[in-house]
Design an enzyme around this catalytic site. Structure first.
Site, PDB file in Angstrom:
ATOM      1  N   GLY A  16       2.385  -2.938   4.222  1.00 33.82           N
ATOM      2  CA  GLY A  16       3.231  -4.112   4.425  1.00 33.82           C
ATOM      3  C   GLY A  16       2.458  -5.381   4.686  1.00 33.82           C
ATOM      4  O   GLY A  16       1.262  -5.487   4.394  1.00 33.82           O
ATOM      5  N   ASP A  21      -4.122  -8.535   8.901  1.00 28.69           N
ATOM      6  CA  ASP A  21      -3.016  -8.228   9.793  1.00 28.69           C
ATOM      7  C   ASP A  21      -3.042  -6.784  10.282  1.00 28.69           C
ATOM      8  O   ASP A  21      -2.434  -6.455  11.301  1.00 28.69           O
ATOM      9  CB  ASP A  21      -1.672  -8.531   9.123  1.00 28.69           C
ATOM     10  N   GLY A  40      14.258 -13.488  -4.597  1.00 29.65           N
ATOM     11  CA  GLY A  40      15.453 -14.027  -3.942  1.00 29.65           C
ATOM     12  C   GLY A  40      16.389 -12.965  -3.414  1.00 29.65           C
ATOM     13  O   GLY A  40      17.539 -13.273  -3.070  1.00 29.65           O
ATOM     14  N   ARG A  52      -4.847   1.362  -0.911  1.00 29.20           N
ATOM     15  CA  ARG A  52      -4.793  -0.066  -0.597  1.00 29.20           C
ATOM     16  C   ARG A  52      -4.645  -0.943  -1.832  1.00 29.20           C
ATOM     17  O   ARG A  52      -5.364  -0.779  -2.810  1.00 29.20           O
ATOM     18  CB  ARG A  52      -6.061  -0.495   0.157  1.00 29.20           C
ATOM     19  N   CYS A  79       0.825  -1.193   0.000  1.00 21.88           N
ATOM     20  CA  CYS A  79       0.000   0.000   0.000  1.00 21.88           C
ATOM     21  C   CYS A  79       0.860   1.245   0.000  1.00 21.88           C
ATOM     22  O   CYS A  79       2.081   1.187  -0.032  1.00 21.88           O
ATOM     23  CB  CYS A  79      -0.905   0.006   1.239  1.00 21.88           C
ATOM     24  N   SER A 110      -5.245  -4.746  -2.130  1.00 19.72           N
ATOM     25  CA  SER A 110      -5.851  -5.803  -1.308  1.00 19.72           C
ATOM     26  C   SER A 110      -5.167  -7.139  -1.565  1.00 19.72           C
ATOM     27  O   SER A 110      -5.089  -7.601  -2.700  1.00 19.72           O
ATOM     28  CB  SER A 110      -7.343  -5.920  -1.623  1.00 19.72           C
ATOM     29  N   ILE A 111      -4.678  -7.758  -0.473  1.00 22.71           N
ATOM     30  CA  ILE A 111      -3.970  -9.039  -0.567  1.00 22.71           C
ATOM     31  C   ILE A 111      -4.635 -10.100   0.308  1.00 22.71           C
ATOM     32  O   ILE A 111      -4.851 -11.229  -0.101  1.00 22.71           O
ATOM     33  CB  ILE A 111      -2.494  -8.872  -0.140  1.00 22.71           C
ATOM     34  N   ILE A 112      -4.946  -9.736   1.550  1.00 23.88           N
ATOM     35  CA  ILE A 112      -5.557 -10.658   2.516  1.00 23.88           C
ATOM     36  C   ILE A 112      -6.838 -10.019   3.044  1.00 23.88           C
ATOM     37  O   ILE A 112      -6.873  -8.808   3.291  1.00 23.88           O
ATOM     38  CB  ILE A 112      -4.586 -10.964   3.679  1.00 23.88           C
TER      39      ILE A 112
END
Length: 632
Positions: free
Chosen positions: A76, A100, A364, A50, A2, A52-54
């Protein structure tokens, strides 16, 4: 992922300009195109964009607690939020969402400033606690997520995820910081905590900042640092097995998402290891993406394909035009201040490709810094051994003289290009390492800068950034020291900045398992010889991955994203280079020596010298100057 912004009145509870706050927030629309929100109250304004992930249906921000006395804006991911949620429920707290964000909000109520020590993840957030009249800002331990701030002449304190949001405020000081210019031309980026502007800062990784209304002075507080304290191991194999177990766990906890997830796959050790661990922990085919280059010297796509076939990933690859320089003019708008890592170009393209497939990717990044993967670590330890066998009173004048008289043979085979090594051995260890990593040498910067800029610098040199961290370094081992320096400077200032801006330009979230702070702490405890052994960097990591990846992946020379700058500047960008470096923008700014600029361009384009790195850093600076004049 975000974008966050805020305005806090340090003096009194004056009304916050809603239109200005919204403008600052919307300048970061690309970081969070899914939703936007504002919260205003007397003396305070928070904004949020935002991605949106979760918990896609809830978790809107800024988020308030039940009695609306605490407000949070956050960027985050907290990977241990489910564990913390249970702990908070045990303390009597009740949750309305499954995200979260609420864990941070209630975690602040339960633990106050110590809450950051509980969080495992990447984050930058601000909490306003009305009952305590306190504004609290925090940035994650390794600096994966950015946070900028400034105090204005009118008594307002402003912060944001990107510098472009602060630039929307008409009172932001826009005077250049001379030492930041010196650091930029030394490192190719501006290390934390400085920005290009005086009195505008980045909150350093692993730091928090607490402010109260009426407070005259405030100082960031460090809550975490990596410590290179060696731990005993019964055997090398024991360390190999524990590293793999910790690495797999760090990958696994980063695979939680309510949107499509994948991985960058370059064909190098680190990204291939991440994909291997993802495949072990997924019932579905892993989405992977990579870009290829026309020049076989830089093309790793065949190795990426080997990994993709081995793990039956859903692999997407696109070839980048070797003359893909259309982005050159856009970079200043993405990075907001001078930034000279040319691999930003292919990084932008691979993020663009990934977004066609997924919203979250694992990368990585971090393996080289933590496990001594860069070739420069090998050279530095070799040079340090050379320094140790000869007294300073003999070594410095002897090698200093040899470095001075040895020709700068850019055209010659590498075996004959000893000038830089001789110059490095003639310096002390810290100066020698800075010489090896700097994009423009001390002599080039001295010739490049105008007398006016030199006077403002008053003898200041960019190596002082290293000296500041050396004073707090947790180890006097030569290899561990330079790894520590890179973790404090190159990693957040260059690598993570590059990935954050390039990915966020496409609303793509990048997660970094090898920068899990618990894993980083454990890797720092490994003996240096487990990381760099017999000239093999990332030794212990490669040994552990032998059962997952072929030797052609693990033990071939490192390649990375390379951009053919030298040929661009003599070919398709020849005229642009001349116009940019010798035009009125660079002349009028008063920072550079026009005669040396002309000499540098002429010698590079005639093939007499290779000035690719200085020219690129100047092009990026000129592009920044132009964009900075356009912005309000």
């Amino acid at each position: 992922m975000c974008g966050i912004v805020g305005i806090f009145d340090l003096k009194e509870k004056r009304e916050i300009n809603r239109e200005l706050l919204s403008k600052m927030n919307e300048s970061q629309f690309h970081r969070g195109p899914d939703e936007g929100g504002l919260h205003l109250e007397p003396g305070l304004g928070f904004g949020h964009r935002r991605l949106s992930i979760i918990d896609l249906g809830s978790g809107q921000q800024p988020m308030l607690n039940d009695d609306r006395s605490v407000v949070l804006t956050y960027n985050g991911e907290i990977y241990n939020f489910l564990e913390l949620r249970k702990e908070l429920e045990g303390l009597g707290y009740r949750f309305k969402t499954h995200c979260d964000t609420e864990v941070i909000l209630l975690g602040w109520q339960a633990w106050g400033e110590a809450c950051v020590e509980k969080f495992r993840g990447m984050f930058a957030f601000a909490v306003w606690d009305r009952n305590r009249e306190m504004l609290f800002l925090a940035r994650d331990r390794l600096g994966i997520k950015p946070l900028f701030y400034a105090e204005l002449n009118n008594g307002q304190f402003i912060f944001s995820s990107e510098l472009k949001a602060l630039k929307q405020h008409p009172l932001l000081p826009r005077e250049f910081e001379p030492t930041a210019i010196e650091e930029y031309f030394g490192f190719g980026y501006i290390p934390e905590p400085k920005t290009i502007y005086k009195n505008v800062y980045k909150l350093e990784p692993g730091h928090t900042l607490t402010l109260k209304r009426g407070q005259v002075a405030y100082q960031p507080r460090q809550y975490w640092d990596v410590r290179f304290r060696e731990q005993p191991f019964n055997s090398e194999q024991e360390a190999v097995e524990e590293l793999l177990a910790r690495f797999e766990e760090a990958v696994k906890i980063r695979m939680m998402a309510d949107v499509p997830l994948g991985a960058f796959l370059s064909g190098g050790v680190d990204s291939s290891g991440v994909v291997a661990m993802m495949a072990q922990n997924s019932t579905d085919s892993v989405n992977t993406c990579s870009i290829s280059f026309g020049d076989p010297k830089f093309n790793e796509s065949q190795y990426a394909q080997m990994v993709a076939e081995r793990y039956r990933t859903s692999h997407r690859v696109e070839q980048v035009d070797p003359d893909d320089f259309q982005l050159v003019g856009q970079l200043s708008g993405i990075y907001d201040e001078p930034y000279a890592d040319s691999s930003a170009l292919p990084t932008y393209r691979v993020c663009e490709l990934a977004k066609k497939q997924v919203t979250v990717v694992l990368s990585g990044d971090g393996g080289d810094e933590n496990l001594a993967g860069y070739r420069r670590y090998r050279w530095h330890t070799y040079e340090d051994r050379m320094r140790s066998v000869m007294p300073d009173v003999l070594r410095k004048p002897l090698f200093g003289f040899l470095g001075q008289v040895y020709p700068k043979a850019d055209w010659a085979p590498k075996i004959f290009r000893a000038k830089s090594t001789l110059e490095s051995i003639g310096r002390d260890s810290l100066e020698g390492y800075f010489h090896s990593v700097s994009v423009n040498s001390n002599s080039i910067r001295s010739a490049l800068f105008s007398e006016k800029l030199k006077k403002e610098l008053q003898g200041y040199q960019a190596v002082e950034v290293f000296r500041r961290y050396q004073n707090n370094a947790p180890s006097d081992n030569a290899q561990s020291l330079v790894q520590y320096l890179d973790i404090k400077t190159y990693l957040p200032g260059d690598i993570l900045t590059k990935v954050d801006r390039a990915s966020m330009a496409h609303a793509l979230e990048v997660r970094v398992p090898l920068l899990d702070h618990q894993l980083v702490e454990w890797m720092a405890s490994l003996p240096p010889g487990f990381k760099l052994k017999n000239r093999e960097g990332k030794y212990i990591f490669k040994k552990g991955l032998e059962k997952y990846l072929p030797n052609d992946i693990l033990y071939r020379p490192k390649m990375g994203f390379a951009v053919p700058l030298g040929s661009w500047f003599k070919g398709p960008l020849k005229e642009q280079v001349r116009q940019s470096l010798l035009g009125e923008t660079m002349t009028d700014c008063g920072l550079f020596d026009r005669q040396f600029l002309t000499k540098m361009v002429d010698q590079h384009q005639s093939g007499l010298r290779d000035y690719s790195a200085p020219i690129w850093s100047l092009l990026m600076f000129e592009s920044f100057l132009k964009s900075d004049r356009i912005l309000p």
